[in-house]
Design a protein around this motif. Structure first.
Motif: not given
Length: 251
Positions: A130-131, A152-160, A193-195
């Motif tokens: 989502f970026v 910011t991975p936790s905002i820009g990437i929807e992870a399972p 890291p996804w954080n």
């Protein structure tokens, strides 16, 4: 289509009934059809032969693309990717306005119809990333660049669920549908890291033949990982990894 029931599953032909296995389970159908010699020569089946020739070219085109992207598809595909890809390539062949019916080809069709194709239906790129990102192909140099802003991975990437890390990947392939050959180059980030900590802007590039006269395909994807005792493991064997055709450049 009749389904096989019971403990014993059959494969093969018996009593005029063919038993076989598909993604939907074990099925059965009555053996039949027209003799091959008649199909190849009877004028009544001219259209059938033409459709068969074009279907065959679409099948070869699908196989070539899958071979070119094999290293990326290994971790981002679903069980129906072959049939889904073939369906689009058949429609591309039908858009060829250069050749006569029965002689239409993949390379002379509207290859742009493949843009946006997701190799894993459970991991679509547009519902994962989502970026905004930008892509560029320099055909003269034979190069491709993909640029992503700081995110910011936790905002820009929807992870399972269960994700602790991720990796971004890109690929560029040059396909010669007529001679069934390809050139491929790829690139990737490290495992990140996804954080909630921002990572800097990312710039990935790949290269093929300079001044190529063949169609070029760009793909991008995301792979998810879970860290356990300091070791990285593909999350759920890559079930939710994404790989998408983000660009197509034709000469």
């Amino acid at each position: 289509m009749p389904q096989q029931k019971g403990i014993i599953k059959l494969k093969g032909t018996m009593g005029g009934i063919t038993f076989y296995k598909t993604a939907d389970g074990y099925l059965a159908r009555e053996k039949g059809g027209i003799e091959k010699s008649r199909m190849e020569s009877d004028p009544a089946f001219q259209r059938t032969r033409e459709n068969g020739f074009e279907f065959g070219r679409a099948g070869k085109g699908s196989k070539l693309l899958r071979m070119a992207l094999r290293t990326l598809m290994r971790d981002a595909k679903d069980r129906r990717v072959t049939s889904r890809l073939l369906k689009i390539l058949v429609s591309i062949v039908k858009t060829d306005t250069t050749n006569a019916r029965g002689q239409r080809t993949v390379q002379d069709g509207e290859l742009a119809l493949l843009k946006g194709f997701d190799f894993n239906i459970k991991g679509k790129l547009n519902t994962t990333l989502f970026v905004p990102y930008s892509t560029n192909i320099d055909r003269a140099a034979g190069s491709m660049q993909v640029q992503l802003p700081a995110l910011t991975p936790s905002i820009g990437i929807e992870a399972p669920e269960g994700t602790t890390h991720f990796k971004l990947i890109i690929g560029l392939t040059e396909l010669d549908f007529e001679n069934e050959t390809f050139i491929f180059d790829g690139n990737e980030t490290g495992i990140l890291p996804w954080n909630a900590e921002e990572i800097p802007a990312t710039d990935l590039s790949a290269s093929v033949t300079a001044n190529s006269t063949l169609p070029l395909f760009q793909v991008m994807g995301i792979s998810f990982y879970q860290e356990v005792n300091g070791q990285m493991y593909p999350l759920k064997n890559g079930a939710f990894n994404a790989l998408n055709v983000i660009g197509i450049d034709t000469p």
